[in-house]
Design a protein around this motif. Structure first.
Motif, PDB file in Angstrom:
ATOM      1  N   ARG A 201       0.825  -1.212   0.000  1.00  0.00           N
ATOM      2  CA  ARG A 201       0.000   0.000   0.000  1.00  0.00           C
ATOM      3  C   ARG A 201       0.857   1.260   0.000  1.00  0.00           C
ATOM      4  NH1 ARG A 201      -2.671   2.862  -0.561  1.00  0.00           N
ATOM      5  NH2 ARG A 201      -3.733   3.631   1.250  1.00  0.00           N
ATOM      6  N   ARG A 202       2.065   1.196   0.539  1.00  0.00           N
ATOM      7  CA  ARG A 202       2.891   2.409   0.612  1.00  0.00           C
ATOM      8  C   ARG A 202       3.328   2.886  -0.774  1.00  0.00           C
ATOM      9  NH1 ARG A 202       8.541   1.041   0.694  1.00  0.00           N
ATOM     10  NH2 ARG A 202       8.779  -1.200   0.930  1.00  0.00           N
ATOM     11  N   HIS A 203       3.197   2.049  -1.793  1.00  0.00           N
ATOM     12  CA  HIS A 203       3.572   2.434  -3.156  1.00  0.00           C
ATOM     13  C   HIS A 203       2.407   3.027  -3.947  1.00  0.00           C
ATOM     14  CE1 HIS A 203       7.474   0.658  -2.696  1.00  0.00           C
ATOM     15  NE2 HIS A 203       6.976  -0.539  -2.464  1.00  0.00           N
ATOM     16  N   VAL A 204       1.220   2.997  -3.364  1.00  0.00           N
ATOM     17  CA  VAL A 204       0.019   3.418  -4.096  1.00  0.00           C
ATOM     18  C   VAL A 204      -0.685   4.530  -3.315  1.00  0.00           C
ATOM     19  CG1 VAL A 204      -2.174   2.630  -5.060  1.00  0.00           C
ATOM     20  CG2 VAL A 204      -0.225   1.064  -4.980  1.00  0.00           C
ATOM     21  N   PRO A 205      -0.876   5.695  -3.944  1.00  0.00           N
ATOM     22  CA  PRO A 205      -1.579   6.785  -3.269  1.00  0.00           C
ATOM     23  C   PRO A 205      -2.989   6.354  -2.838  1.00  0.00           C
ATOM     24  CG  PRO A 205      -0.615   7.544  -5.339  1.00  0.00           C
ATOM     25  CD  PRO A 205      -0.463   6.051  -5.304  1.00  0.00           C
ATOM     26  N   ASP A 206      -3.482   6.951  -1.761  1.00  0.00           N
ATOM     27  CA  ASP A 206      -4.816   6.596  -1.251  1.00  0.00           C
ATOM     28  C   ASP A 206      -5.902   6.726  -2.305  1.00  0.00           C
ATOM     29  OD1 ASP A 206      -3.792   5.993   1.236  1.00  0.00           O
ATOM     30  OD2 ASP A 206      -4.503   7.844   2.185  1.00  0.00           O
ATOM     31  N   SER A 207      -5.882   7.805  -3.073  1.00  0.00           N
ATOM     32  CA  SER A 207      -6.930   8.006  -4.078  1.00  0.00           C
ATOM     33  C   SER A 207      -6.900   6.897  -5.133  1.00  0.00           C
ATOM     34  CB  SER A 207      -6.800   9.374  -4.750  1.00  0.00           C
ATOM     35  OG  SER A 207      -5.540   9.496  -5.382  1.00  0.00           O
ATOM     36  N   THR A 208      -5.723   6.459  -5.500  1.00  0.00           N
ATOM     37  CA  THR A 208      -5.595   5.377  -6.480  1.00  0.00           C
ATOM     38  C   THR A 208      -6.042   4.057  -5.870  1.00  0.00           C
ATOM     39  OG1 THR A 208      -3.775   6.523  -7.578  1.00  0.00           O
ATOM     40  CG2 THR A 208      -3.994   4.160  -8.015  1.00  0.00           C
ATOM     41  N   ALA A 209      -5.608   3.774  -4.650  1.00  0.00           N
ATOM     42  CA  ALA A 209      -6.008   2.534  -3.981  1.00  0.00           C
ATOM     43  C   ALA A 209      -7.523   2.473  -3.829  1.00  0.00           C
ATOM     44  CB  ALA A 209      -5.326   2.424  -2.622  1.00  0.00           C
TER      45      ALA A 209
END
Length: 136
Positions: free
Chosen positions: A31-39
């Motif tokens: 998850r640290r590689h993916v922005p919250d909005s994208t996740a």
């Protein structure tokens, strides 16, 4: 979104429909590689595609797979359902907003989606989202 990797988040997101089909998820992305909005968008897209596969495609098996490659988040949702013609499917005019909603989410993320499907042959949907460009 509090899960440490996207596999766990996807499985949790699909929990409400898990009893309706066999689900496999292979999405070893932190998850640290993916922005919250994208996740958030990814979870919604995968849930919508999976629900469509079960409810409209009569799928009994759904396989979700994803990875990070060259600053792109790439994933697919594949099912064993009855398939559909990607060029001729019910849309907004018929009260079906799922695919249109997915396209709109991806547009905001500069993402792309492709459908590979045919009647009685299941469906595979592939999505690619750049992670190095700002969201609009």
């Amino acid at each position: 979104l509090e899960e440490s990797n996207l596999s766990k988040a996807i499985l949790r997101s699909l929990n409400p429909i898990a009893a309706k089909a066999k689900l496999t998820v292979k999405f070893p992305v932190s998850r640290r590689h993916v922005p919250d909005s994208t996740a958030h968008a990814v979870l919604h897209i995968i849930r919508e595609l999976s629900a469509n596969a079960i409810n409209h495609g009569k799928a009994s098996t759904i396989h979700v797979e994803g990875k990070l490659e060259n600053s792109f988040l790439q994933f697919s949702v594949e099912d064993d359902g009855i398939g559909f013609d990607p060029e001729d499917h019910p849309g907004v005019q018929e009260g079906h907003f799922g695919i249109q909603g997915i396209r709109e989410r991806l547009c905001h993320l500069n993402g792309r989606i492709t459908f590979s499907s045919a009647k009685n042959r299941g469906c595979k949907v592939q999505v690619e989202i750049p992670l190095d460009s700002p969201c609009s």
